[in-house]
Design an enzyme around this catalytic site. Structure first.
Site, PDB file in Angstrom:
ATOM      1  N   SER A 166      46.396  53.423  11.423  1.00  0.00           N
ATOM      2  CA  SER A 166      46.796  54.832  11.370  1.00  0.00           C
ATOM      3  C   SER A 166      48.241  54.919  10.935  1.00  0.00           C
ATOM      4  O   SER A 166      49.009  53.972  11.116  1.00  0.00           O
ATOM      5  CB  SER A 166      46.660  55.453  12.764  1.00  0.00           C
ATOM      6  OG  SER A 166      47.341  56.692  12.843  1.00  0.00           O
ATOM      7  N   TYR A 192      49.814  53.904  21.549  1.00  0.00           N
ATOM      8  CA  TYR A 192      48.930  54.116  20.404  1.00  0.00           C
ATOM      9  C   TYR A 192      49.530  53.480  19.154  1.00  0.00           C
ATOM     10  O   TYR A 192      48.853  52.749  18.429  1.00  0.00           O
ATOM     11  CB  TYR A 192      48.711  55.615  20.178  1.00  0.00           C
ATOM     12  CG  TYR A 192      47.836  55.912  18.971  1.00  0.00           C
ATOM     13  CD1 TYR A 192      46.499  55.530  18.962  1.00  0.00           C
ATOM     14  CD2 TYR A 192      48.347  56.566  17.850  1.00  0.00           C
ATOM     15  CE1 TYR A 192      45.693  55.794  17.866  1.00  0.00           C
ATOM     16  CE2 TYR A 192      47.551  56.843  16.757  1.00  0.00           C
ATOM     17  CZ  TYR A 192      46.224  56.449  16.762  1.00  0.00           C
ATOM     18  OH  TYR A 192      45.427  56.703  15.666  1.00  0.00           O
TER      19      TYR A 192
END
Length: 332
Positions: A166, A192
């Site tokens: 990501s 994350y």
């Protein structure tokens, strides 16, 4: 194979592919026939994973979709040809081993493995080993899965492993001293970002170790898409909604023009999994259906890959740490 000349590395720069942000997964496949190929897509029953599964299957591949609750996933994948549901929990090492053993026992080769399952910005949760859930699910679970499916990947002779990273990787590199937030305050976004940087570094090292035996690896930023991945976020954290016209088609909007449909979001995964444009390439971070630009650490761009996600020394150190944390060793 521990040492390689730098000449073998694929340069982290656009090809260019001729595709772009609006390219859909079906378009990215460019008519390629995948008849006879076998693919596994983790998270392949929702969001971009489901679209990845659908496009690969409709191109002729047999697609195995492992799910924590296969019964729950059944309705989502109904009607997709050559798709098989399986059971797998990436937070449970025994479940990963069991799934891999069942697949190997089938005697099938594995041509494509797309590591698409993941969690994002979740509250602090630890697995049975005490490992932080985002690092455990997004990175360590997939690390173990690839290691244990290695015989089937080698059997294919020419296999691709795609890790869905990501642009969130820019939020944090991997803290090799404290990956599980045992000695620092937990921050869901840093956790994350760390897990997504780990996905990219894994592709770097897997490609280095596997390419002489026909295994090529890629990491992918799918784009900004509204999926179930954002279930832990507030409306403010989710950002702008996708604006559509009266026909349901996305329209350009200064707040929403960076959002993608699910069909567009799956495009880079499918391209990395099957495009002939990437033959003899690997170990790179891709976005918008092309190899991404490498940008400096302090870049303010929304695109591009940061240095800590493609650093070869960090990739090797993370690999060794991951073997230690999972107790699973690769045989390449």
């Amino acid at each position: 194979m521990q040492t390689h000349s730098n000449q073998a590395y694929t340069v982290q720069t656009a090809i260019p592919s001729g595709f772009g942000p609006q390219t859909t997964a079906s378009e990215a496949l460019a008519g390629r026939d995948l008849t006879g190929k076998v693919a596994i897509v983790t998270g392949g029953y929702s969001g971009i994973g489901l679209e990845t599964s659908r496009v690969l299957a409709e191109a002729g591949a047999t697609v195995i979709v492992p799910a924590r609750t296969p019964e729950k996933a059944k309705a989502a994948v109904a009607g997709i040809p050559r798709l098989e549901l399986e059971s797998l929990d990436l937070m449970d090492p025994a479940s990963i081993t069991s799934f891999a053993q069942r697949f190997l026992a089938s005697g099938r080769q594995l041509d494509i493995l797309v590591n698409s399952a993941g969690i994002m910005a979740s509250p602090l949760l630890r697995d049975s080993r005490g490992y932080e859930s985002q690092f455990a699910t997004n990175h360590l679970g997939h690390f173990q899965l690839v290691a244990q499916l290695l015989p089937a990947l080698l059997q294919a002779g020419s296999a691709r492993v795609v890790s869905v990273s990501s642009r969130g990787h820019r939020l944090s590199g991997v803290d090799l001293e404290d990956p599980n937030f045992e000695h620092r305050e937990y921050d869901k976004w840093k956790a994350y970002g760390q897990s997504k940087s780990a996905n990219a570094l894994f592709a770097v090292e897997l490609d280095k170790r596997g390419r002489s035996q026909g295994i090529r690896a890629f990491s992918v930023h799918p784009g900004l898409i509204l999926t179930d991945l954002s279930r832990h976020l507030t409306d403010e954290e989710r950002g702008p909604k996708l604006v559509k016209d009266e026909h349901g088609k996305p329209v350009a909007d200064e707040k929403a023009d960076h959002m993608k449909t699910i069909e567009q979001g799956a495009a880079t995964s499918v391209w990395c999994a099957a495009s002939h444009q990437l033959d003899n390439k690997g170990g790179v971070y891709c976005e918008d259906v092309d190899i991404s630009e490498a940008v400096p650490a302090d870049s303010l761009k929304g695109t591009g890959v940061r240095p800590w996600a493609i650093d070869h020394e960090l990739a090797e150190r993370l690999w060794l740490l991951s073997e230690k944390l999972t107790g699973v060793k690769f045989t390449i």
